[in-house]
Design a protein around this motif. Structure first.
Motif, PDB file in Angstrom:
ATOM      1  N   SER A 247     -57.392  65.195   6.166  1.00 33.30           N
ATOM      2  CA  SER A 247     -58.248  66.117   5.417  1.00 33.30           C
ATOM      3  C   SER A 247     -58.312  65.722   3.951  1.00 33.30           C
ATOM      4  O   SER A 247     -59.384  65.789   3.323  1.00 33.30           O
ATOM      5  N   THR A 250     -60.721  62.842   3.527  1.00 36.52           N
ATOM      6  CA  THR A 250     -62.110  63.303   3.546  1.00 36.52           C
ATOM      7  C   THR A 250     -62.506  63.916   2.205  1.00 36.52           C
ATOM      8  O   THR A 250     -63.598  63.664   1.683  1.00 36.52           O
ATOM      9  N   GLN A 253     -63.138  61.288  -0.390  1.00 39.60           N
ATOM     10  CA  GLN A 253     -64.393  60.567  -0.194  1.00 39.60           C
ATOM     11  C   GLN A 253     -65.590  61.342  -0.712  1.00 39.60           C
ATOM     12  O   GLN A 253     -66.640  60.772  -0.986  1.00 39.60           O
TER      13      GLN A 253
END
Length: 490
Positions: A247, A250, A253
Motif C-alpha cells: 500500500s 502505491t 507512485q
C-alpha cells in the motif's frame, strides 16, 4: 476531543480502568463487611384534643394540637423522657448519647410524631423505641394541664407500635458497592484521559495529527518477528505487514515522482523506528512491481542494509565518494533480479562532510538514470545532520515514525529540520502500530487450498561467508514466489 477520541482512550487503557474500578468495588465491599451493622425501629404517636363539642372547637383543637406537636418533638429528646428509659432498661449510656440515636420528625400539617431509634441489634432497637414511645405519652400527659372539668385537653396515643427490624439499616452493602463501582469508573476514566493527554509518545495517527499536517501515507502493523525476518516479502508475502508495504508503494507512485526521478530518502527522528527495514521493504515491493530499484546505504554511522540483504559491506558508497571505484563496480545484486544494493563501504570519520560533497549529488543523479527508483537509507534526523544533507539533493523524503519509540516533540523537531532546508516531505510512515492504537480498519482474507498461501514450503536460508561460500541457516516459511530466489533473506 471528539467522542471517537474518548472511545479510543477507553479501548487503549481499558486494563487500568478495569483495575481501578475493581479496586473501588473491593474497597467498598470490604468497608461494608467491616462496618458494624445497625438496626432502626420506628414508632408513631398521635396528638389529639379532647372535650370538643362543635365544629369550631374541633378546628381550633386541631390547630392547637399541630402547634403542640413541634414542642413535644423537642421534649422527646430531653432528659425528662430519656433518663427514665435508661433507668428502666438498664442501658449503659447517657441521655445525650441516646438522643443522638433518636430521630423525631413532625410531618407538616399533621398532629403526629414519628420516631426512629437506632440500635446495635434488632431487639434492642425495638425495645428502646417502645420504651421511648410509652415514656413520651406519659410525659405529654404529665405536662398537659387539666381543664376546668379535670380532664386533659391533649391526649397522646401510640398509633404505630415499634417492630423488630428484619434487616440492618447500615451498612447498605449493595448501595455502597454500586457507589464504589461508579467512583471507580469515574476515577479510572479520568486517569486514562489524563495519561493520554500527558503522554508524549506517538502510538497512532491521532498522535501525529497533534504535531503536524504532513499526511500519514502508510501504517505498518507491529510484528515481533521483524528483527529476525526484516524482508517481509520473502518471509511472509501474504501477511498484513507485507500488504502495508504494498500500500505504501502505491501511495508513493501517486505522489508525482516519475521514473528516473524517484530518489527517495528514508529517515526517522530517532534510532530504532524501523527506517532500514522500511527502506529495503519499500525497495522490494517496488521491484516486485517490475521496476529496477537501487538501495543505497547512506547510514555511514550504523550501516545495516548490507547485513539484511547479504551484501559485501567493505565496498560501497564511501568507496565511490572518495574516488576509489566507479558506481557500477560496487553495486551488488540481491536475490531479487530487479533490486540491487550499494552498501555503505568503510565507515568514514566525517560522514556528514562526505555526504555533503558534490560527488554525492552526482552519484544520486547517475543512479537515477540507471534505475527507476533509488531508495536511500539515511541516519536519523535528530542525532546527526546526514539525513538533512541528503534530503536537499533527493527528490523526496519519507519519514518513518515508530509507534511507541518516537515522541511528539522529537517528531516536531525532526520535521522542523527538514523544513529549514526546504526538503520535500513525501509523507510519514507509521511503523510498529498496534491494532488498538490505530484508527484504521484491518481485514483478513482466508486463502483457499489452491492459493499461494496454501502452497507455502519451507526452504533453508543461506548465509554468505567472507570467503564467498554459503552456509545453511535456519528454516523459515516462504511463498512460491520465493522459491525462484537464489538467496533468501534471513
Amino acid at each position: 476531543m471528539e467522542l471517537t477520541d474518548y472511545l479510543r482512550i477507553l479501548r487503549k487503557y481499558w486494563r487500568s480502568i478495569t483495575a481501578i474500578t475493581l479496586v473501588g468495588v473491593l474497597v467498598t465491599a470490604v468497608f461494608s463487611m467491616l462496618t458494624k451493622p445497625t438496626y432502626t425501629s420506628n414508632t408513631s404517636i398521635f396528638i389529639s384534643v379532647s372535650s370538643v363539642s362543635t365544629v369550631g372547637d374541633l378546628n381550633s383543637g386541631s390547630t392547637y394540637a399541630e402547634s403542640q406537636v413541634q414542642s413535644f418533638a423537642k421534649v422527646a429528646k430531653t432528659d425528662i423522657v430519656l433518663q427514665p428509659v435508661i433507668d428502666e432498661l438498664g442501658l449503659q449510656t447517657t441521655p445525650t448519647s441516646l438522643a443522638d440515636d433518636l430521630t423525631v420528625t413532625a410531618p407538616t400539617k399533621t398532629a403526629t410524631l414519628d420516631m426512629a431509634v437506632v440500635g446495635d441489634t434488632p431487639e434492642s432497637a425495638a425495645q428502646i423505641a417502645t420504651a421511648i414511645g410509652k415514656q413520651l405519652v406519659a410525659t405529654i400527659d404529665a405536662l398537659t394541664p387539666p381543664g376546668a372539668d379535670g380532664t386533659k385537653p391533649v391526649v397522646a396515643t401510640i398509633i404505630r407500635p415499634a417492630q423488630i427490624p428484619t434487616s440492618p439499616t447500615t451498612p447498605k452493602t449493595m448501595q455502597n458497592i454500586a457507589l464504589g463501582l461508579l467512583l471507580g469508573l469515574l476515577i479510572g476514566a479520568g486517569q486514562a484521559i489524563l495519561r493520554d493527554m500527558l503522554n508524549q509518545s506517538i502510538r497512532g495517527d491521532r498522535d501525529i495529527e497533534r504535531v503536524t499536517d504532513v499526511p500519514v501515507i502508510g501504517q505498518v502493523p507491529n510484528d515481533d518477528n521483524a528483527a529476525a525476518y526484516p524482508l517481509i516479502l520473502n518471509s511472509d508475502p501474504h501477511s498484513a505487514r507485507a500488504e502495508a508495504y504494498r500500500s505504501l508503494r502505491t501511495n508513493l507512485q501517486f505522489l508525482g515522482l516519475d521514473k528516473g526521478k524517484r530518489a527517495v530518502v528514508v529517515t526517522s527522528s530517532v534510532p530504532g523506528e524501523g527506517k532500514t527495514t522500511t527502506a529495503i521493504n519499500v525497495a522490494s515491493t517496488i521491484a516486485a512491481a517490475g521496476e529496477r530499484v537501487l538501495v543505497i546505504d547512506a547510514d555511514l554511522r550504523r550501516p545495516a542494509v548490507a547485513k539484511y540483504l547479504h551484501a559485501e559491506p567493505s565496498v560501497g558508497l564511501t568507496t565511490v565518494l572518495i574516488g576509489e571505484a566507479e558506481l557500477g563496480e560496487v553495486i551488488q545484486p540481491t536475490s531479487d533480479s530487479l533490486m540491487d544494493v550499494l552498501a555503505s563501504g568503510p565507515v568514514p570519520p566525517n560522514p556528514a562532510e562526505l555526504l555533503g560533497l558534490p560527488h554525492m549529488q552526482q552519484l544520486i543523479e547517475n543512479a537515477s538514470k540507471r534505475y527507476d527508483t533509488v531508495i536511500v537509507d539515511a541516519p536519523p534526523l535528530l542525532p546527526v545532520t546526514d539525513a538533512t544533507v541528503l534530503s536537499r539533493i533527493a527528490d523526496g523524503t519519507l519519514v518513518v515514525v515508530g509507534a511507541g519509540v518516537a515522541k511528539r516533540p522529537e517528531l516536531d523537531a525532526a520535521l522542523e529540520k527538514l523544513d529549514m532546508v526546504d526538503a520535500r516531505i513525501l509523507g510519514l510512515l507509521l511503523t510498529r502500530v498496534n491494532q488498538r492504537d490505530s484508527s484504521t480498519y484491518t481485514y483478513e482474507y482466508t486463502y483457499g487450498p489452491d492459493s499461494p498461501k496454501a502452497g507455502q514450503t519451507k526452504i533453508k536460508t543461506r548465509t554468505k561467508n567472507p570467503g564467498g561460500t554459503y552456509s545453511s541457516g535456519a528454516e523459515h516459511k516462504t511463498g512460491r514466489r520465493a522459491e525462484r530466489e537464489a538467496q533468501p533473506v534471513q
